[in-house]
Scaffold this motif. Structure first.
Motif, PDB file in Angstrom:
ATOM      1  N   UNK A 361       0.715  -0.985   0.342  1.00 43.83           N
ATOM      2  CA  UNK A 361       0.117   0.122   0.120  1.00 43.83           C
ATOM      3  C   UNK A 361       1.199   1.591   0.193  1.00 43.83           C
ATOM      4  N   UNK A 362       2.367   0.902   0.467  1.00 44.45           N
ATOM      5  CA  UNK A 362       2.860   2.423   0.152  1.00 44.45           C
ATOM      6  C   UNK A 362       3.723   2.692  -0.866  1.00 44.45           C
ATOM      7  N   UNK A 363       3.580   1.602  -1.513  1.00 41.49           N
ATOM      8  CA  UNK A 363       4.797   1.778  -2.749  1.00 41.49           C
ATOM      9  C   UNK A 363       3.880   2.668  -3.854  1.00 41.49           C
ATOM     10  N   UNK A 364       2.777   2.982  -4.126  1.00 35.80           N
ATOM     11  CA  UNK A 364       2.310   3.985  -5.124  1.00 35.80           C
ATOM     12  C   UNK A 364       2.585   5.501  -4.329  1.00 35.80           C
ATOM     13  N   UNK A 365       3.082   5.845  -3.148  1.00 26.43           N
ATOM     14  CA  UNK A 365       3.451   7.188  -2.731  1.00 26.43           C
ATOM     15  C   UNK A 365       4.836   7.193  -2.287  1.00 26.43           C
ATOM     16  N   UNK A 372       7.476   8.887   4.074  1.00 27.99           N
ATOM     17  CA  UNK A 372       8.669   7.798   4.839  1.00 27.99           C
ATOM     18  C   UNK A 372       7.377   6.389   5.194  1.00 27.99           C
ATOM     19  N   UNK A 373       7.389   5.283   4.166  1.00 26.90           N
ATOM     20  CA  UNK A 373       6.276   4.113   5.173  1.00 26.90           C
ATOM     21  C   UNK A 373       6.958   4.192   6.760  1.00 26.90           C
ATOM     22  N   UNK A 403      10.552   1.375 -11.347  1.00 27.23           N
ATOM     23  CA  UNK A 403       9.357   0.874 -11.172  1.00 27.23           C
ATOM     24  C   UNK A 403      10.670   0.473 -10.047  1.00 27.23           C
ATOM     25  N   UNK A 404       9.143  -0.343  -8.930  1.00 26.30           N
ATOM     26  CA  UNK A 404       9.454  -0.781  -8.053  1.00 26.30           C
ATOM     27  C   UNK A 404       8.277  -1.795  -7.587  1.00 26.30           C
ATOM     28  N   UNK A 405       9.465  -3.169  -6.803  1.00 25.54           N
ATOM     29  CA  UNK A 405       8.452  -4.572  -6.486  1.00 25.54           C
ATOM     30  C   UNK A 405       9.301  -4.825  -5.133  1.00 25.54           C
ATOM     31  N   UNK A 406       8.100  -4.632  -4.236  1.00 23.90           N
ATOM     32  CA  UNK A 406       8.313  -5.612  -2.655  1.00 23.90           C
ATOM     33  C   UNK A 406       7.882  -6.618  -2.406  1.00 23.90           C
ATOM     34  N   UNK A 409       9.237  -8.942   4.255  1.00 28.85           N
ATOM     35  CA  UNK A 409      10.437  -9.762   4.479  1.00 28.85           C
ATOM     36  C   UNK A 409      11.362 -10.547   3.509  1.00 28.85           C
ATOM     37  N   UNK A 410      11.419 -10.163   1.781  1.00 26.70           N
ATOM     38  CA  UNK A 410      11.506 -10.462   0.942  1.00 26.70           C
ATOM     39  C   UNK A 410      12.453  -9.275   0.461  1.00 26.70           C
ATOM     40  N   UNK A 411      12.358  -8.587   1.011  1.00 26.46           N
ATOM     41  CA  UNK A 411      12.873  -7.150   0.455  1.00 26.46           C
ATOM     42  C   UNK A 411      12.189  -6.060  -0.665  1.00 26.46           C
ATOM     43  N   UNK A 412      13.258  -5.634  -1.309  1.00 28.99           N
ATOM     44  CA  UNK A 412      13.030  -4.796  -2.732  1.00 28.99           C
ATOM     45  C   UNK A 412      13.745  -4.210  -3.460  1.00 28.99           C
ATOM     46  N   UNK A 413      13.080  -4.180  -5.057  1.00 23.35           N
ATOM     47  CA  UNK A 413      14.039  -3.832  -5.758  1.00 23.35           C
ATOM     48  C   UNK A 413      13.887  -2.657  -6.523  1.00 23.35           C
ATOM     49  N   UNK A 414      14.284  -1.449  -7.239  1.00 26.09           N
ATOM     50  CA  UNK A 414      13.888  -0.756  -7.330  1.00 26.09           C
ATOM     51  C   UNK A 414      14.692  -0.819  -9.146  1.00 26.09           C
TER      52      UNK A 414
END
Length: 421
Positions: A361-365, A372-373, A403-406, A409-414
């Motif tokens: 829910x935080x990714x679009x903003x 801040x998350x 683009x952001x994928x997350x 518990x498994x991290x995030x990719x920018x």
């Protein structure tokens, strides 16, 4: 008949004025003709003809001007007669509705149909626009209390839009009125963004200032002679001033980016060299957070058009965030690969961490200013809340995207997608 007499009087007055303005020229011409007659002995008929020509020369310009003016007016009248109210309404880009004294719609242009839908000639405006401000606007002009008026009106469906609505009568004694809706939604959105930005920036600066002021007061009072407390407080004050300095630097970076929205053509950036420089510069931070940085680059040249300093700032912000917020994963993978997705080829730079990840829910903003998350974690890591907003602005200048994928518990990719040409 009266109009004809008036026109004739006007022509006569114009000719008289023209003769008066040319009186000295006429006098000189008459003297010259008389002198020639007396000295050369020419015929009286020739003299009379010369005098008539002089008077005609003084009068004809006025008649010609009159004819030109009349022709222009006739052309204008003919052109306007070919235009109907429907054509004029269609030429207006804003929603426009024409209605009669019964508040019944007579005509609506295409923009009005697109904005409001479900409107048609014969429909009651009072039933279509039930908001009190619209009812008061219609009542005021239909009752004759005002000839024109303006109100602010918000349309809720299908999407919320803010309008500045003006109403006025059409012509004289036509019993027709026109409503024009000027869309103010974008201006309102920008005003809200500006107000939110000022409020957030003020809050971010006020917090460390209040902390510093409190410690200064304590040092001047109860802790005046306490060496241990003085050292502790000075360390905290130094940290808070550093936080304010970072915030001001980021605000200035955003301001500079907004002042130069277009990228100069002709420059080229070696992504391999640029990303290597970023990794080297953040080596101490990675060691401090016990994070290992892995590199996975595609073979061959990795060049894109752009500004090296700005792209350096993009990758620096992303890698710094990965080292700070993904440190629990113990490693960060930086990859550069060719991308054939989409209509044009490009190069993708992806920075992947293995930390706690970002809730969906935080990714679009997450690229919004000061968003801040986790506020406390961000401030602990000395974040200003502006880093990803700066990244977004720079990538917009480069015709690139983020683009952001997350997964929690498994991290995030920018991933930064840069066009190759």
């Amino acid at each position: 008949m009266a109009d004809l007499d008036t026109e004739q009087r006007g022509i006569t007055q114009t000719m008289a004025a023209r003769l008066w303005n040319s009186r000295w020229l006429l006098a000189a011409g008459v003297v010259a003709v008389v002198a020639v007659y007396a000295l050369a002995g020419i015929s009286a008929y020739v003299v009379l003809a010369a005098l008539l020509l002089l008077f005609a020369a003084a009068i004809l310009p006025a008649a010609g001007a009159r004819q030109s003016t009349g022709s222009g007016a006739a052309i204008e009248a003919t052109g306007l007669q070919r235009l109907s109210g429907e054509y004029l309404a269609a030429a207006v880009a804003d929603p426009l509705i024409i209605f009669d004294r019964a508040a019944t719609i007579v005509h609506a242009n295409a923009a009005a149909f697109a904005a409001f839908g479900g409107i048609a000639p014969g429909m009651s405006l009072s039933l279509k626009f039930r908001a009190p401000e619209m009812q008061a606007l219609l009542d005021g002009v239909l009752s004759g209390d005002v000839a024109s008026d303006i109100v602010d009106y918000t349309e809720k469906l299908p999407v919320e839009r803010a309008y500045r609505v003006s109403v006025s009568s059409v012509g004289h004694a036509t019993d027709l009125y026109v409503l024009v809706f000027k869309d103010q939604s974008e201006a309102r959105r920008i005003d809200r963004m500006r107000a939110d930005f000022i409020a957030n920036a003020s809050h971010e600066l006020r917090t460390p200032l209040a902390s510093i002021a409190g410690f200064i007061e304590t040092l001047r009072g109860p802790a005046r002679n306490d060496a241990a407390a003085r050292d502790q407080f000075l360390q905290i004050m130094q940290s808070q001033t550093g936080r304010m300095a970072r915030l001001i630097d980021d605000l200035l970076s955003l301001s500079r980016l907004e002042m130069k929205p277009y990228l100069k053509p002709g420059t080229e950036v070696d992504l391999r060299q640029t990303v290597d420089s970023v990794i080297d510069s953040l080596g101490p931070l990675a060691s401090e957070n016990a994070v290992a940085i892995e590199r996975r680059y595609a073979d061959g040249p990795l060049h894109v058009p752009g500004d090296r300093d700005e792209l350096f700032q993009v990758f620096e912000n992303l890698l710094e965030n990965a080292c700070k917020y993904g440190q629990s994963g113990g490693r960060v993978v930086v990859s550069i690969a060719h991308s054939d997705a989409g209509s044009e080829p490009g190069i993708d730079v992806t920075i992947r961490d293995f930390g706690p990840g970002i809730p969906e829910e935080h990714i679009p903003r997450i690229t919004e200013r000061f968003y801040r998350v986790d506020v406390e974690t961000s401030r602990t890591q000395k974040g200003t809340g502006l880093g990803l907003s700066i990244v977004k602005h720079i990538l917009t200048r480069h015709n690139a995207r983020l683009s952001i994928k997350s997964e929690v518990g498994n991290g995030a990719a920018f991933s930064v997608h840069l066009p190759a040409h």
